[in-house]
Design a protein around this motif. Structure first.
Motif, mmCIF file in Angstrom:
data_model
loop_
_atom_site.group_PDB
_atom_site.id
_atom_site.type_symbol
_atom_site.label_atom_id
_atom_site.label_comp_id
_atom_site.label_asym_id
_atom_site.label_seq_id
_atom_site.Cartn_x
_atom_site.Cartn_y
_atom_site.Cartn_z
ATOM 1 N N UNK A 1 0.833 -1.189 0.000
ATOM 2 C CA UNK A 1 0.000 0.000 0.000
ATOM 3 C C UNK A 1 0.866 1.236 0.000
ATOM 4 N N UNK A 2 0.377 2.318 -0.613
ATOM 5 C CA UNK A 2 1.108 3.569 -0.684
ATOM 6 C C UNK A 2 0.682 4.466 0.467
ATOM 7 N N UNK A 3 1.646 4.944 1.294
ATOM 8 C CA UNK A 3 1.286 5.837 2.378
ATOM 9 C C UNK A 3 0.879 7.199 1.830
ATOM 10 N N UNK A 4 0.108 7.931 2.604
ATOM 11 C CA UNK A 4 -0.288 9.267 2.207
ATOM 12 C C UNK A 4 0.920 10.173 2.098
ATOM 13 N N UNK A 5 0.778 11.266 1.353
ATOM 14 C CA UNK A 5 1.847 12.242 1.243
ATOM 15 C C UNK A 5 2.141 12.839 2.613
ATOM 16 N N UNK A 6 3.406 13.204 2.871
ATOM 17 C CA UNK A 6 3.759 13.752 4.180
ATOM 18 C C UNK A 6 2.978 15.017 4.503
ATOM 19 N N UNK A 7 2.564 15.151 5.728
ATOM 20 C CA UNK A 7 1.893 16.359 6.187
ATOM 21 C C UNK A 7 2.934 17.421 6.489
ATOM 22 N N UNK A 8 2.469 18.650 6.779
ATOM 23 C CA UNK A 8 3.381 19.741 7.111
ATOM 24 C C UNK A 8 4.193 19.410 8.352
ATOM 25 N N UNK A 9 3.549 18.763 9.329
ATOM 26 C CA UNK A 9 4.252 18.386 10.551
ATOM 27 C C UNK A 9 5.354 17.385 10.234
ATOM 28 N N UNK A 10 5.048 16.400 9.381
ATOM 29 C CA UNK A 10 6.033 15.399 9.014
ATOM 30 C C UNK A 10 7.200 16.016 8.252
ATOM 31 N N UNK B 1 10.733 5.534 2.835
ATOM 32 C CA UNK B 1 11.012 4.486 1.863
ATOM 33 C C UNK B 1 10.382 4.811 0.518
ATOM 34 N N UNK B 2 9.147 5.273 0.531
ATOM 35 C CA UNK B 2 8.445 5.595 -0.711
ATOM 36 C C UNK B 2 9.125 6.738 -1.466
ATOM 37 N N UNK B 3 9.640 7.705 -0.712
ATOM 38 C CA UNK B 3 10.275 8.863 -1.332
ATOM 39 C C UNK B 3 11.736 8.601 -1.705
#
Length: 348
Positions: free
Chosen positions: A3-12, A51-53
């Motif tokens: 599964x693909x994780x959501x895009x990073x949030x501003x906090x992340x 990992x995804x990035x």
């Protein structure tokens, strides 16, 4: 299927920028505790996104010697282990940690000195799915056995916390991915899990529930977003998932889960070491808090709703009062229990 994780949030994104400043020098300071601890922390919480990035901060699954990755080739393994014996113990760390967690108690070194094992320490990205890390571990063990300088006559797998689940995931997947079983599996005599949440971790279930409740209330939604910064690896700890079938297609916040009864691998001795903050395994403190992170029932696979196949036999459970979750990797009583188990060999 991954599964693909959501895009990073501003906090992340802010967290990642801050950690890069500390951990960016990790490759030159390969064994320094500060950058490696920082990277381990970030991998635990957002390692799936790293990992995804393709981020350099992501820890790939690999064997490490003094912090450096061992090339799993004939030459690479021979150089890393010049005095290799035929009996090998593989150490797999838990969440938020790296292979250096074993150093404080000299776990591997003592097994070498007292029982003749060659210790092999593994590092991995704890933010990834446990099933994926299990897949990667079984590939690693296949290569390790194939390129070991001498024939491997005995293989022992020791895992702390999440690492224990990764070990059992690797065993479960090996039979499926290699028709008839992988060669390394036939060499495994023992597995040892130290505080592994075989039936899930109540702390992760509590955080998940808190995030669900906070998300429904407008006033505290920022709290829900903060609690939501948890990798899929951490989310797997909610139910002790070790196979893709246990999470694929489900809502990541689902509190019910889907457990598959994966029996402890036959033909191998399996030991569960259970730490307790209290003094009695049937006491209120043990039932509620266990070792501070994992309940006693989960660590020995004996919950009422747990899969029957993951239940450890009574003689295969060692209970150690006064030993916390983190202390399981360096407490001398834990080492003694593991040493005694491995010294008592059982002829096939």
């Amino acid at each position: 299927m991954t599964e693909e994780p959501d895009a990073p949030t501003a906090v992340e994104e802010t967290l990642m920028r801050g950690v890069r400043r500390v951990a960016g020098v990790a490759d030159s300071l390969v064994h320094h505790p500060v950058p490696n601890s920082a990277r381990a922390f970030v991998n635990a919480f957002i390692g799936d996104r790293l990992d995804t990035s393709g981020s350099a901060l992501s820890h790939g699954m690999g064997v490490r010697v003094r912090g450096r990755v061992v090339d799993l080739t004939d030459d690479g393994v021979a150089q890393a282990y010049p005095d290799a014996s035929g009996e090998v113990v593989v150490l797999v760390h838990g969440l938020l940690l790296t292979e250096t967690a074993w150093d404080a108690g000299r776990f591997g070194e003592r097994l070498k000195e007292e029982l003749g094992f060659t210790p092999v320490a593994v590092r991995y990205n704890t933010g990834l799915r446990i099933s994926r890390n299990g897949h990667e571990l079984q590939r690693l063990l296949t290569a390790l056995v194939a390129h070991w300088p001498v024939p491997v006559t005995r293989l022992v797998l020791v895992g702390h916390s999440m690492g224990g689940l990764v070990i059992h995931s690797a065993l479960a997947q090996a039979e499926v991915e290699a028709a008839g079983g992988s060669d390394w599996v036939s060499r495994v005599s023992d597995t040892v899990t130290l505080g592994a949440p075989h039936l899930g971790a109540s702390l992760e279930r509590g955080v998940n529930q808190a995030a669900r409740v906070a998300g429904a209330l407008r006033q505290v939604r920022p709290l829900a977003r903060a609690l939501g910064i948890r990798s899929v690896g951490i989310q797997d700890l909610r139910h002790g998932n070790i196979l893709e079938q246990e999470w694929h297609g489900l809502d990541p916040t689902d509190h019910r889960g889907r457990r598959v009864d994966v029996p402890l691998h036959p033909g191998i001795r399996h030991l569960a070491v259970v730490g307790l903050l209290g003094k009695k395994i049937d006491g209120r403190v043990a039932r509620l808090f266990g070792d501070g992170m994992v309940t006693a029932a989960s660590a020995r696979g004996s919950g009422r709703r747990g899969p029957e196949g993951r239940r450890f036999a009574q003689e295969d459970v060692v209970v150690l009062p006064g030993v916390s979750h983190i202390a399981l990797v360096h407490d001398p009583t834990v080492y003694a229990a593991v040493r005694d188990r491995l010294a008592a060999r059982v002829d096939p």
